[in-house]
Design a protein around this motif. Sequence first.
Motif: not given
Length: 286
Positions: A190-208
């Motif tokens: 009966g539960k819904a889990y919102e699953l995601s990483g601990d840290t959000a990043w931008s695509l500029a940061e990904y490129a770096a």
Amino acid sequence: MSIVVTGATGELGRLVIDELLATVPAGEIVAVVRNKEKAAPLAAKGVELRIADYDRPETLAEAFRADDRVLLISGSEVGKRVAQHSALIEAAKAVGVAQLAYTGILGGPDADFQLADEHKATEQLILDSGLPYTFLRNGWYTENYTANLAPVLEHGAVVANAGEGRIASASRADYAAAAAAVVTGEGHLGKAYELSGDTAWSLAEYAAVVSEATGKEIAYKEVPASVHQEILVGAGLPEGFAAILTDVDEAIARGRLAGTSGDLSRLIGRPTTPLATTVRTALATA
């Protein structure tokens, strides 16, 4: 009672089976697969195979047993998933499974982008079925980006229409570990889990991060959605799917994949895999 994993030979399914084998006797694990030959490595490990096809509802009748715990890994064919999932849910309901866990998408009913539509419809079908459920609302996989590193390195650019939006991604293995925890543990019905990483990043940061890992100069190049869609179609993607991906980028720009609820790290009992780690792994195995 068995733990049943659908789509068990897919990228996520294989990882879920590996997680289960680390803690559960192989004889208690069932892989629902379309192709017996493709699943032979699972059978060699002692996993029971049940052959069924989402597109052939009659084959699903023997896929489940009463009191099974079932992980429904969402189908990969966009546009066909609601019908496929509906057939599986009906088969699970007919025998009375003990749990139906479903891998949906971050945000659940509040997700406002095209890729979420079939997931939202599936969640409603599960609710309407009356089955004991757990919703695993998976955020973006980091591998969605690292699987496409070749053109990034070739052109020296990450091209998208996501603006400065942030992405709280995690590795596919992280999501697999969460799924395994939910179908082997207690207290998840009966539960819904919102699953995601601990840290959000931008695509500029990904490129770096890619730049640092490769020693090459990589930039984030933001383009209009229409231009991005043309690029994707030119790379061989069907026009409809390219439109869905550019729509996801617009959702990223609105912050729809940036949530960091902490549900994922709590379920797996450790921090989620850092972006840089997945990038390095992808480069090492390319």
